[in-house]
Structure formats: C-alpha cells, structure tokens
Enzyme design. Structure first.
Site, PDB file in Angstrom:
ATOM      1  N   LYS A  76      39.295  34.869  39.080  1.00 11.57           N
ATOM      2  CA  LYS A  76      39.312  34.007  41.017  1.00 11.57           C
ATOM      3  C   LYS A  76      39.920  33.235  41.186  1.00 11.57           C
ATOM      4  O   LYS A  76      40.026  32.317  40.119  1.00 11.57           O
ATOM      5  CB  LYS A  76      38.238  34.717  40.917  1.00 11.57           C
TER       6      LYS A  76
HETATM    7  C1  LIG Z   1      36.179  40.400  41.710  1.00 15.01           C
HETATM    8  C2  LIG Z   1      35.479  41.596  42.619  1.00 15.01           C
HETATM    9  C3  LIG Z   1      34.579  41.401  42.310  1.00 15.01           C
HETATM   10  C4  LIG Z   1      33.562  42.006  41.012  1.00 15.01           C
HETATM   11  O1  LIG Z   1      33.643  40.400  40.610  1.00 15.01           O
HETATM   12  P1  LIG Z   1      33.098  39.868  39.600  1.00 15.01           P
HETATM   13  O2  LIG Z   1      31.997  38.942  39.118  1.00 15.01           O
HETATM   14  O3  LIG Z   1      34.520  40.543  38.622  1.00 15.01           O
HETATM   15  O4  LIG Z   1      32.002  40.426  38.888  1.00 15.01           O
HETATM   16  C5  LIG Z   1      33.915  42.392  43.146  1.00 15.01           C
HETATM   17  N1  LIG Z   1      34.979  43.007  44.475  1.00 15.01           N
HETATM   18  C6  LIG Z   1      35.706  42.351  44.345  1.00 15.01           C
HETATM   19  C7  LIG Z   1      37.350  42.979  45.992  1.00 15.01           C
HETATM   20  C8  LIG Z   1      36.747  41.838  43.246  1.00 15.01           C
HETATM   21  O5  LIG Z   1      37.904  41.468  43.087  1.00 15.01           O
END
Ligand SMILES: *Cc1c(COP(=O)(O)O)cnc(C)c1O
Length: 369
Positions: free
Chosen positions: A180
């Site tokens: 992210k």
């Molecule tokens: C990464 C992601 C999540 C979940 O986040 P995590 O930290 O990996 O649990 C939820 N929604 C979207 C659209 C994502 O890309």
C-alpha cells in the site's frame, strides 16, 4: 523480474524496529499512540485508531457502527475480497453494485437502485487512489440515514476537492500492508470524527477491555480492568507502528515518484489502439497502482507475454459476485462483468526507474503491434 509492486524500506526502519525491540515493549503501546497522533496531524482532522490490517479496520468499523445480522451493506463487486469478508464477518449481507468504466469507482446511480430499508452502510473503494464522488455519497447517506464506510486502502495521501481522504466523512479505513501507499509491514487504521465511536473502536480493537475502568478506583488498583463490549485482538503493535512512522515521513516522496511514472505510462499509452486509460487527476491522486484496460480481447495473452519478458502484471480484482463463496443470489453487473476481463495492473513502485517503465511500455506496444 520487474514486480508489480515493491515496498521501499531502508536502514531507518531497521533502526526504529531495533529501538522497539530494545525497549522490551513490543505490543500495543506508546509507539502505536505516536503513529496515530502523526496520522491525525497529517490528516488535520479525525480520531485515528491503528489496527493490525486494513481488513480488521473495515470489520471493526462496521461492527462498532452496530452493523450486523439482517443489515445490508452496498459494496462494489470489483474490489479486494477483504471488504466482502469484513461485511460477512459482522453477519450483514453484502449487496454488490456496479462501477464506472473510466475510474472503476462505485456507480452511485446503481447504488441508489439497490438501497432498501435494510441498507445500513455503503462501502465505496477509492480505486487506485482516485477518490469516489464523496460529496454525492455523503449527501445520499445523510438523506437515507446510511453510513458511508470508505475502503480507502488504496488512497492514503489522496485528496478530494482540496481535502485529504480521511479528514472528512463518516468512517475511513486505511491499509498499511506491504504494497500500500505506505506500509507498517502489516497494518491498518480507522478514522472517525466522533469521539464516542472512537472510544468504542479503541476498546474493541483489544478484546473490549476498558482501560479507563481502573481510574474509577482512583489509581489504587492499577491492575484492574473491565470487559465492557465484545471485541477482537486487532490492535497494532509497536514494531509495526515503528515502521509506519518512518514510512509516513517518506509519503510525499513516494507520491511524487509514483505520479511521475503514472504520467509516463499515460503519455505513452494515450491514443494507442487496444488500450483504454483510466481517468487520473494527478494533482490530487496518491497513485496506489497503475491499471488500464486492454480492449482488444487479448488481456490474458498480454499478461503471459509480459511474464515471458520478465515483467509482472496482474488483475485487480476478480469480481466478488462471481466468486464461489459470495455468488449465491447476486444479480448481474454489466460494467463489472466486461471490465474485469480487460483490466491489467502494471508495475508501479517508488524505486522503479524510468528505463524500467520504458521497458514495460515498449514491451506492451510491441505486443499490440
Ligand atoms: C489491501 C486492501 C484491503 C485490505 O487491507 P489489508 O491490510 O491487506 O488487510 C481492503 N480493500 C482493498 C481495496 C485493498 O486493496
């Protein structure tokens, strides 16, 4: 191999992790609190509660808002399955809606047709970091008494009409997983603007343990606690927060570089037959990943071809209403059903070099020739 994504960390993150290890306090503690305060400062508004993943942020947000069995939550089908599973974990029912073809963001006209007396929340996803039409969503929510729970996993650092995502709205959920916009290793955060709700989420992230209870004993029994609400073991650890604090300082740099690469891709691919670009407002978007559409029916072949040339690519995401676990009584979603066969995610990460981007571009143009 040029990967789709790669986190950037260096000596600084290592040093901060080492400090935490040497402190002896590895779990939920002052470093987590400092991380929350720094995000609050960065956003300029809101209470931030750090948790262990973006998925738990979504789940705890819905749960704390009282959403559960018998309730419906409207969510785009084209998203990471985390959002859907967070809804299901509360006992509520996900109601899938369609998206807009040029942004892959929620189609609010379609949302309106799916609202029933059971609808308690809408979960928009700011795809690739591009904010949804929040003004319209929040207005709709207020009119119908429906909560807007933003899945802002892609959009930490993005701006909507001059305001940072998370600095306004009902509830905003961020993810700090390895790919992210910034990472904690793993991590997430919920942002709310109501201190009662913030308190509930803070308790729920650690098994509903009420840390304030001891103060009723005027500090005479500091070991005393009460369990007041049902909760989870979702808190962030000091180790993860230490990484996040360093990453937060790098965010503007990350955004700047990723915008440059997006611009490079957009310029090279614009007007090419067989490619449709997404709409990007690069003055405001913190780009999470680079997606576009391959409109000549050869998306799958292109992915293989890129792989043969050492270039990673992927499909984000496979629609959830077509997944075996969720498909039960889902209706058809025309845009989602053709767009998912066209979307491709290309490499985009802070350390990516211009030459690497050019190699990706040339390889794709060669394929399409
Ligand atoms: C990464 C992601 C999540 C979940 O986040 P995590 O930290 O990996 O649990 C939820 N929604 C979207 C659209 C994502 O890309």
């Amino acid at each position: 191999m040029i990967p789709i994504s790669r986190p950037y960390t260096d000596q600084e993150e290592l040093q901060e992790i080492e400090k935490v290890l040497k402190s002896g306090w590895l779990g939920l503690g002052s470093v987590v609190q400092e991380f929350e305060k720094e995000i609050e400062k960065y956003l300029g508004s809101g209470y931030v509660i750090a948790v262990n993943t973006g998925t738990s942020a979504l789940h705890i947000a819905l749960d704390a808002a009282g959403i559960g069995k018998g309730d419906e939550v409207i969510v785009p089908s084209l998203t990471f399955c985390a959002g859907i599973e967070a809804i299901l974990a509360t006992g509520a029912t996900p109601v899938f809606c369609d998206i807009e073809v040029d942004t892959l963001n929620i189609d609010i006209d379609d949302v309106e047709t799916k609202i029933t007396s059971k609808t308690k929340a809408i979960m928009p996803v700011h795809y690739c970091g591009n904010p949804c039409e929040m003004d319209r969503l929040l207005k709709l929510g207020r009119q119908k008494n429906i909560l807007i729970v933003e899945d802002a996993a892609h959009a930490f650092g993005s701006i909507y009409k001059g305001k940072k995502i998370g600095s306004f709205g009902d509830i905003t959920c961020f993810s700090f997983d390895p790919i992210k916009n910034i990472t904690c290793g793993e991590g997430g955060a919920v942002v709310v603007h109501n201190d009662d709700l913030a308190d509930v989420i803070r308790k729920k992230r650690n098994l509903g343990i009420d840390r304030e209870a001891w103060s009723r004993y005027h500090g005479k029994k500091p070991w005393y606690y009460e369990v007041t609400v049902m909760g989870y073991r979702y808190h962030m650890s000091n180790i993860n927060a230490a990484i996040g604090l360093v990453q937060l300082k790098r965010l503007e740099q990350f955004i700047k570089r990723k915008r440059e690469i997006v611009k490079r891709y957009n310029e090279a691919f614009s007007g090419i037959k067989g490619i449709a670009l997404l709409k990007w407002n690069l003055n405001e978007i913190a780009p999470f990943s680079y997606m576009m559409r391959i409109t000549n029916g050869k998306r799958d072949e292109l992915i293989d071809y890129l792989g043969e040339h050492g270039i990673g690519s992927g499909v984000h995401y496979i629609p959830n209403h077509l997944q075996p676990l969720f498909k039960s009584d889902a209706q058809s979603l025309p845009i989602t059903e053709y767009v998912w066969k066209e979307i491709i995610t290309l490499p985009l990460f802070f350390e990516m070099k211009d030459e690497e981007a050019d190699f990706v571009i040339d390889t794709i143009l060669n394929f399409l020739k």
